[in-house]
Design a protein around this motif. Structure first.
Motif, mmCIF file in Angstrom:
data_model
loop_
_atom_site.group_PDB
_atom_site.id
_atom_site.type_symbol
_atom_site.label_atom_id
_atom_site.label_comp_id
_atom_site.label_asym_id
_atom_site.label_seq_id
_atom_site.Cartn_x
_atom_site.Cartn_y
_atom_site.Cartn_z
ATOM 1 N N ILE A 228 -1.143 3.882 9.608
ATOM 2 C CA ILE A 228 -0.731 4.079 8.210
ATOM 3 C C ILE A 228 -1.965 4.255 7.326
ATOM 4 O O ILE A 228 -2.031 5.176 6.504
ATOM 5 C CB ILE A 228 0.118 2.891 7.720
ATOM 6 N N ALA A 229 -2.938 3.377 7.512
ATOM 7 C CA ALA A 229 -4.168 3.459 6.716
ATOM 8 C C ALA A 229 -4.906 4.776 6.974
ATOM 9 O O ALA A 229 -5.364 5.439 6.031
ATOM 10 C CB ALA A 229 -5.077 2.278 7.038
ATOM 11 N N MET A 230 -5.017 5.186 8.234
ATOM 12 C CA MET A 230 -5.738 6.412 8.576
ATOM 13 C C MET A 230 -5.000 7.645 8.064
ATOM 14 O O MET A 230 -5.624 8.611 7.600
ATOM 15 C CB MET A 230 -5.929 6.494 10.082
ATOM 16 N N SER B 49 -12.891 7.176 2.705
ATOM 17 C CA SER B 49 -12.436 5.818 3.009
ATOM 18 C C SER B 49 -11.781 5.748 4.382
ATOM 19 O O SER B 49 -11.734 4.680 4.991
ATOM 20 C CB SER B 49 -11.447 5.338 1.940
ATOM 21 N N ALA B 50 -11.266 6.874 4.889
ATOM 22 C CA ALA B 50 -10.680 6.882 6.235
ATOM 23 C C ALA B 50 -11.702 6.433 7.269
ATOM 24 O O ALA B 50 -11.364 5.722 8.226
ATOM 25 C CB ALA B 50 -10.159 8.275 6.581
ATOM 26 N N CYS C 47 0.823 -1.219 0.000
ATOM 27 C CA CYS C 47 0.000 0.000 0.000
ATOM 28 C C CYS C 47 0.853 1.263 0.000
ATOM 29 O O CYS C 47 0.552 2.226 -0.714
ATOM 30 C CB CYS C 47 -0.934 0.000 1.208
ATOM 31 N N ILE C 48 1.901 1.264 0.811
ATOM 32 C CA ILE C 48 2.787 2.435 0.867
ATOM 33 C C ILE C 48 3.415 2.700 -0.490
ATOM 34 O O ILE C 48 3.485 3.843 -0.952
ATOM 35 C CB ILE C 48 3.878 2.230 1.941
ATOM 36 N N PHE D 124 -6.301 -1.510 2.105
ATOM 37 C CA PHE D 124 -6.307 -0.861 3.416
ATOM 38 C C PHE D 124 -7.473 -1.361 4.282
ATOM 39 O O PHE D 124 -7.351 -1.466 5.503
ATOM 40 C CB PHE D 124 -6.388 0.660 3.265
ATOM 41 N N ILE D 125 -8.614 -1.646 3.650
ATOM 42 C CA ILE D 125 -9.746 -2.201 4.398
ATOM 43 C C ILE D 125 -9.366 -3.561 4.981
ATOM 44 O O ILE D 125 -9.610 -3.839 6.165
ATOM 45 C CB ILE D 125 -10.989 -2.334 3.492
ATOM 46 N N VAL D 126 -8.754 -4.408 4.158
ATOM 47 C CA VAL D 126 -8.288 -5.717 4.630
ATOM 48 C C VAL D 126 -7.250 -5.542 5.739
ATOM 49 O O VAL D 126 -7.260 -6.248 6.759
ATOM 50 C CB VAL D 126 -7.702 -6.537 3.464
ATOM 51 N N LEU D 127 -6.351 -4.575 5.541
ATOM 52 C CA LEU D 127 -5.305 -4.294 6.533
ATOM 53 C C LEU D 127 -5.910 -3.934 7.885
ATOM 54 O O LEU D 127 -5.464 -4.423 8.933
ATOM 55 C CB LEU D 127 -4.411 -3.163 6.034
ATOM 56 N N CYS D 128 -6.935 -3.094 7.880
ATOM 57 C CA CYS D 128 -7.565 -2.661 9.131
ATOM 58 C C CYS D 128 -8.344 -3.803 9.783
ATOM 59 O O CYS D 128 -8.368 -3.926 11.020
ATOM 60 C CB CYS D 128 -8.481 -1.467 8.873
#
Length: 352
Positions: free
Chosen positions: A111-113, A123-124, A53-54, A87-91
């Motif tokens: 990181i996602a936020m 999306s946040a 993602c980064i 990012f959704i999966v990550l969270c």
């Protein structure tokens, strides 16, 4: 719309006699406290997703994530939909891992936020909800109730704050948005109230307005909005600006479909049939204690419903395509999983 949808549901239930039988079965909620997670594997997956993602965000935005003049620095991003879903999966995974590896879970969530806020996307808020829901699954009943008493109002306030950033800042990016937060603290209250209105009331008026002002409805527009290809491979960007009530509010999916009465008969009937099929799939998965695919399908179709009242048909209908892709992926992986043991057994037999 609802009548046509129900017709599709009844057609599916007529063709699949076990649909209502399954619906009557009591679903036993498992004790998640007894679930043993492979925290090492989850940690590796979280780390890998975060790195991917980064890299994708850096390719897409670079230093403009922190400061830029335009809200969207460039059109036709091929990476945005990828890293937003990742990012959704990550969270979700971070919330699951929070009890065992708090530092990694919090770091991945932040990181996602940070990216979600810096991009200025709603999306946040989705990332926040994903993390909170997966975290709450592993709480006992009493702690879960106390958590949601705090969490639900916080999400409402945060969503108001989230959508206020790009509207209240003259420039865009993480730095201008944080400055706006400090210099205009009143936006928290103002946009929280607006968000409540927007979520529960606005969709009705936006749909009504879409039906009234959408004068250039054509088959060509309909084909483009339902085309699963990326926008840059269609003429979507040529017509997107015309499918709006104003600069801020797009036409709604329900309003657009109302301009195609004959097509909408088939659309909503098929939609009801598909929702019933996925409903059957979700319940079957849950009854067999297989929750991963069931949760993914539920979230994707829930997003379709919410988007239908507030966003273009193209934006909303894409969630149906995502659901179909997940459905096909499940059966492909299932078939591969079945064939692999068969090949192993046959090779062992030959050796003997």
């Amino acid at each position: 719309m609802l009548l046509l949808f129900l017709i599709g549901v009844f057609i599916y239930s007529f063709l699949n006699k076990s649909y209502f039988t399954l619906a009557k079965q009591r679903i036993k909620i498992i004790n998640v406290q007894n679930i043993k997670l492979n925290t090492n594997q989850i940690s590796i997956v979280i780390f890998a997703i975060a790195i991917v993602c980064i890299v994708l965000v850096y390719i897409d935005y670079g230093s403009m994530l922190f400061y830029r003049v335009e809200y969207i620095p460039k059109d036709n991003s091929i990476f945005k939909i990828i890293y937003q879903n990742l990012f959704i999966v990550l969270c979700l995974l971070s919330g699951t891992l929070y009890r065992q590896n708090r530092s990694l879970a919090v770091a991945a969530f932040l990181i996602a936020m940070t990216v979600g806020i810096g991009v200025g996307s709603r999306s946040a808020t989705i990332y926040l909800v994903a993390f909170g829901l997966s975290y709450s699954v592993f709480l006992n009943h009493e702690r879960a109730k106390r958590f949601f008493v705090f969490f639900i109002p916080f999400v409402i306030v945060f969503f108001g704050y989230n959508i206020s950033l790009r509207l209240e800042s003259n420039t865009h990016g993480l730095i201008p948005y944080l400055k706006a937060t400090v210099s205009k603290p009143e936006i928290l209250f103002k946009y929280t109230i607006m968000n409540i209105y927007y979520t529960f009331i606005f969709g009705f008026y936006a749909t009504s307005e879409t039906i009234q002002v959408y004068k250039n409805a054509s088959i060509s527009n309909l084909v483009t909005t339902l085309n699963p290809l990326p926008g840059r491979l269609t003429n979507w960007y040529a017509i997107a600006s015309k499918l709006r009530i104003n600069e801020i509010a797009p036409y709604t999916a329900i309003g657009e479909l109302a301009k195609y009465p004959v097509f909408s008969i088939f659309y909503y009937s098929l939609l009801g049939y598909y929702f019933a099929a996925i409903d059957f799939f979700i319940k079957s998965q849950v009854l067999h204690k297989k929750y991963f695919w069931a949760v993914l399908q539920f979230l994707v179709l829930a997003l379709y419903v919410v988007h239908s009242f507030e966003y273009n048909l193209r934006s909303s209908h894409r969630f149906i395509y995502y659901s179909m892709a997940l459905y096909m992926l499940y059966f492909i992986l299932k078939r591969v999983k079945i064939k692999m043991p068969l090949k192993t057994n046959s090779s062992n037999f030959q050796k003997q």
